[in-house]
Scaffold this motif. Sequence first.
Motif, PDB file in Angstrom:
ATOM      1  N   THR A 140       0.835  -1.197   0.000  1.00  0.00           N
ATOM      2  CA  THR A 140       0.000   0.000   0.000  1.00  0.00           C
ATOM      3  C   THR A 140       0.876   1.255   0.000  1.00  0.00           C
ATOM      4  O   THR A 140       2.088   1.193   0.253  1.00  0.00           O
ATOM      5  CB  THR A 140      -0.913   0.021   1.234  1.00  0.00           C
ATOM      6  OG1 THR A 140      -0.100  -0.050   2.414  1.00  0.00           O
ATOM      7  CG2 THR A 140      -1.872  -1.153   1.205  1.00  0.00           C
ATOM      8  N   LEU A 141       0.256   2.404  -0.248  1.00  0.00           N
ATOM      9  CA  LEU A 141       0.940   3.690  -0.257  1.00  0.00           C
ATOM     10  C   LEU A 141       0.508   4.470   0.982  1.00  0.00           C
ATOM     11  O   LEU A 141      -0.558   5.080   1.015  1.00  0.00           O
ATOM     12  CB  LEU A 141       0.574   4.472  -1.528  1.00  0.00           C
ATOM     13  CG  LEU A 141       1.239   5.842  -1.699  1.00  0.00           C
ATOM     14  CD1 LEU A 141       2.746   5.692  -1.874  1.00  0.00           C
ATOM     15  CD2 LEU A 141       0.626   6.568  -2.886  1.00  0.00           C
ATOM     16  N   PRO A 142       1.335   4.460   2.055  1.00  0.00           N
ATOM     17  CA  PRO A 142       0.907   5.105   3.297  1.00  0.00           C
ATOM     18  C   PRO A 142       0.943   6.627   3.226  1.00  0.00           C
ATOM     19  O   PRO A 142       0.105   7.293   3.830  1.00  0.00           O
ATOM     20  CB  PRO A 142       1.894   4.565   4.339  1.00  0.00           C
ATOM     21  CG  PRO A 142       3.111   4.217   3.554  1.00  0.00           C
ATOM     22  CD  PRO A 142       2.638   3.772   2.216  1.00  0.00           C
ATOM     23  N   PHE A 143       1.923   7.185   2.496  1.00  0.00           N
ATOM     24  CA  PHE A 143       2.080   8.633   2.449  1.00  0.00           C
ATOM     25  C   PHE A 143       2.353   9.061   1.000  1.00  0.00           C
ATOM     26  O   PHE A 143       3.177   8.458   0.317  1.00  0.00           O
ATOM     27  CB  PHE A 143       3.241   9.083   3.347  1.00  0.00           C
ATOM     28  CG  PHE A 143       3.163   8.543   4.746  1.00  0.00           C
ATOM     29  CD1 PHE A 143       2.198   9.007   5.629  1.00  0.00           C
ATOM     30  CD2 PHE A 143       4.042   7.550   5.176  1.00  0.00           C
ATOM     31  CE1 PHE A 143       2.115   8.497   6.915  1.00  0.00           C
ATOM     32  CE2 PHE A 143       3.973   7.050   6.456  1.00  0.00           C
ATOM     33  CZ  PHE A 143       2.998   7.520   7.335  1.00  0.00           C
ATOM     34  N   ASP A 144       1.671  10.110   0.580  1.00  0.00           N
ATOM     35  CA  ASP A 144       1.845  10.640  -0.762  1.00  0.00           C
ATOM     36  C   ASP A 144       2.804  11.820  -0.693  1.00  0.00           C
ATOM     37  O   ASP A 144       2.397  12.971  -0.497  1.00  0.00           O
ATOM     38  CB  ASP A 144       0.491  11.065  -1.340  1.00  0.00           C
ATOM     39  CG  ASP A 144       0.609  11.464  -2.810  1.00  0.00           C
ATOM     40  OD1 ASP A 144       1.668  11.180  -3.410  1.00  0.00           O
ATOM     41  OD2 ASP A 144      -0.342  12.074  -3.330  1.00  0.00           O
ATOM     42  N   LEU A 145       4.112  11.538  -0.816  1.00  0.00           N
ATOM     43  CA  LEU A 145       5.137  12.563  -0.701  1.00  0.00           C
ATOM     44  C   LEU A 145       5.369  13.236  -2.046  1.00  0.00           C
ATOM     45  O   LEU A 145       5.221  12.619  -3.109  1.00  0.00           O
ATOM     46  CB  LEU A 145       6.446  11.944  -0.193  1.00  0.00           C
ATOM     47  CG  LEU A 145       6.364  11.239   1.167  1.00  0.00           C
ATOM     48  CD1 LEU A 145       7.705  10.608   1.514  1.00  0.00           C
ATOM     49  CD2 LEU A 145       5.936  12.210   2.262  1.00  0.00           C
ATOM     50  N   SER A 146       5.764  14.492  -1.984  1.00  0.00           N
ATOM     51  CA  SER A 146       6.025  15.254  -3.198  1.00  0.00           C
ATOM     52  C   SER A 146       7.164  14.617  -3.993  1.00  0.00           C
ATOM     53  O   SER A 146       8.226  14.304  -3.442  1.00  0.00           O
ATOM     54  CB  SER A 146       6.392  16.700  -2.832  1.00  0.00           C
ATOM     55  OG  SER A 146       6.715  17.440  -3.984  1.00  0.00           O
ATOM     56  N   GLY A 147       6.927  14.370  -5.278  1.00  0.00           N
ATOM     57  CA  GLY A 147       7.938  13.764  -6.137  1.00  0.00           C
ATOM     58  C   GLY A 147       7.903  12.261  -6.152  1.00  0.00           C
ATOM     59  O   GLY A 147       8.671  11.627  -6.891  1.00  0.00           O
ATOM     60  N   TYR A 148       7.018  11.658  -5.341  1.00  0.00           N
ATOM     61  CA  TYR A 148       6.938  10.201  -5.279  1.00  0.00           C
ATOM     62  C   TYR A 148       6.197   9.667  -6.511  1.00  0.00           C
ATOM     63  O   TYR A 148       5.165  10.218  -6.931  1.00  0.00           O
ATOM     64  CB  TYR A 148       6.214   9.771  -4.000  1.00  0.00           C
ATOM     65  CG  TYR A 148       6.273   8.288  -3.734  1.00  0.00           C
ATOM     66  CD1 TYR A 148       7.342   7.736  -3.035  1.00  0.00           C
ATOM     67  CD2 TYR A 148       5.267   7.440  -4.183  1.00  0.00           C
ATOM     68  CE1 TYR A 148       7.400   6.377  -2.780  1.00  0.00           C
ATOM     69  CE2 TYR A 148       5.319   6.079  -3.948  1.00  0.00           C
ATOM     70  CZ  TYR A 148       6.398   5.550  -3.239  1.00  0.00           C
ATOM     71  OH  TYR A 148       6.462   4.199  -3.010  1.00  0.00           O
TER      72      TYR A 148
END
Length: 895
Positions: A477-485
């Motif tokens: 899963t994707l826990p955090f949507d960080l900038s540039g990810y």
Amino acid sequence: MNKTLFVFALLFTSICFSQSVRFDGFIQDEQKNPLEMANIMAINNGTKAMDSYGITNDKGKFQLTLKPNTAYTIKISYLGMKSKEIAVSTKSENMTQNIILDGAGIELEGVEIVREMPVSIKGDTIVYNADSFKSGTEKKLEDVLKKLPGVEVNADGEIEVEGKKVSKLMVEGKDFFDGDTKLGVKNIPADAIDKVQVLRNYNEISQLKGLENDQENVAMNIKLKEGKKNFWFGDVTAGIGVAELDSRYIINPKLFYYSPKYSINLITNFNNIGELPLTAQDYFKFTGGFKNMMKKGGSSFNVSSNDLGISLLRNNRAKEIETKFGATNFAYSATKSWNISGFGILSTSKTDLETKSQTTILESGDQQKSNENTNQKNNLGLFKLSSTYKPSDKFQFDYDILTKLTKQEEYSDLFREQIVQNVATSEDIFTTKKQDPTSINQNLSLYYTQSAKNIFAFEMQHLYQDENPFYNANLQTLPFDLSGYISGQNRNDYNQDRFVKTNKLDAKLDYYYMVTPKSNFNITLGNTYSYQNFNSHIFQMLDNGTRNDLNDVANNNDVDYRFNDAFLGFHYKILTGKFTFTPGVSFHTYQMTNGQLGTDYSQNFTKVLPDFFALYQIKKSETLTYNFSLTNDFTDINQLASGYVLSNYSSLFRGNRFLENATSQVHSLRYFKYNMFNFENIFANATYTRKVDAIKTKADFDGINQSSVPYNSNLADETFTGMGNYGRSFLKNYKASANASFNWSKFNNIQNNQLSTTESFSQSYTVRASTNYKNLPNIEFGYNLLINKYSGSTFYTDKPFARLDYYFLDSFSFVSEYEFYHYYNGDKTVDNEYDFLSASLIYQKKNSKWEYKVSATNLLNTKYLNDDSFSQFSTRVSQYTVQPRYIIFSMKYNL
């Protein structure tokens, strides 16, 4: 089984109580004045053994427990008076007789008698004659200490005397791995111990003794038997055994040498049976004897550790543990005025952990259930060198350097099920943690007595710390949507490098002026300076192996932080009657600057911080102490860095560069009583802490994934802790105690933009009793109740326990320990029972150097243990696998 042991102990105790008579009275001088702390012992004329002993109370009263219909020689001594012997023949009734001592004696005669006493006291020193408490089954210092009245050894190998932790362990006056008592407790041979000296109100700087309030400082010195001095002694153990699926081994050589000129200690241990001479937790709290020299300053600036949360063992129990350990300690008197000492410790361990856990978010009730398998590799190194130069009683120069080197790796794979709003999803997660931190701590101290009224003390400490933790989490899963990810990958592979460097310098100059023999004035000029640098970077590994650097400023840190605290303190100590008062105040000027994102943010202010100490000396061995302090608490760089930091695969943290300090108001009260007449030991303490402007956490939850940032709360956090203990030894062969402790805390945080107040209340109650006979089986039995109440949950652990040891036929020693656990929560959704049984049988002919042993651990083959924990946002219940049953056959050669 535990019920049988309790019934046996009850019957055994009742029989022994019924086979004795009481002989009491008063010991006085020729003017009929009571003699407190006079020594009296009863020598059996038939066996020549000492059947009973005692020390008079403040009214001169003594009490001995003797055998009926027996002839005794009663020996009485008091320092400075003539010793006396009287003949007494008991019958079946109790006896009373007063005794008068002649004041025209020679003091040395009294000293000779005192040396034979099992327990004697002189000033601040309690002396235990070790042989008086040994039954024959003791193998190491720990076994002896547990039988001494007023002395306890806890599960971590720490020695506690009258409820105070022993801060320094010495052998023949020489430091034994300074800063830790566990290595001595677990390794010094019991048969080498002659006397155990407890040094209360201890201050290793003789010039400062009496000037400071040293009531909390306790040291212990082990005196060796004459045959162990100027000779190598120790033992070499080798053993092999079997478990369910594989073999077990232990190799454990230990060598010791003590002479007036120098001492050398060598300890090694190679095993896969779960013996950890030094755990990672022991390593990180190992002080090396370094003290908090700024404790009077009124400021608290502690450098935190970037340890990644690498799992620590519970009670040295895990699924598998393999250890290689080596340590050496030395002390050398180069000249009469110059002493050098030091130690080196190397430890390598491989550990397998298997844990099942359930975490519940308090606000939402969302849950995370996980099955985790972890493999750890720990390489630890500790090195210390100390020098003391003391050419006269007026001058002393000390230098110490302590180096810590670490290499740690942890690999985990877990199956996680998250239940969010009653919808369950599951996935496999893989994590990697690596770190190679280094720290070097140096201390330089100068002490100078200019005259009987003027004393100077200069102390300086420098800490260099270099940390480089690396963290990797691989999730579905994707826990955090960080900038540039880059999303849309089959697996989400998060990585983070961190580099943190610290240079911290503390320096202070104390001047003491003796106003009168019972009062002194102390002026302190001090400064704390710290410079830290924090760098971190998050990057992503794509499915094709390409690295994606998340270069946005939100995902990176490059922070410098400078902290300075200059202060001037004043304290006045006065003794008046039974009271000691030490009021004090310190004036501080603070300067703080953090530089990041191309700008600097600074704070500058001054603060006045009072403190107060009061001691009421009710009797010689009965005190009531009160402490008050107002302290400024400062964070280090870790909470100021405003870029994101991965705490773990479901927790993301960013700091707040605008944080201010918190202020703690602490009140503590302590009562202590030690009665040598009946070896009664009572102590209790209570501490209340109120922290305002505390640095708290604002947390936002997306299901079980947490994003948090610190802030200064305008609501106060409160903590109230307390404990009480009653113990006594009686009828010579019995020892019993009861202990209760609690910890209540209230915290304020912000969760999902809502103010959240959480409370926790932990309680522990323990009762225990034991016997100490030389020619009969000895038993210890007790019960512990642990209650942990968190917001919305209460967990209980019932734990009865028993220990049996018996030395028989002048050659055999049998020791067995049993613990039963009943772990459950309030609504019984968690309800587990498990127990542990271990046993050993040792054969050693009298005066033989060879010892043969068969031992079995976890005889009931228990698979797991339970525990629980509480954070300010969640509760966690866990179950972890322990090592299986195994049997070891070993031989030991005693040098």
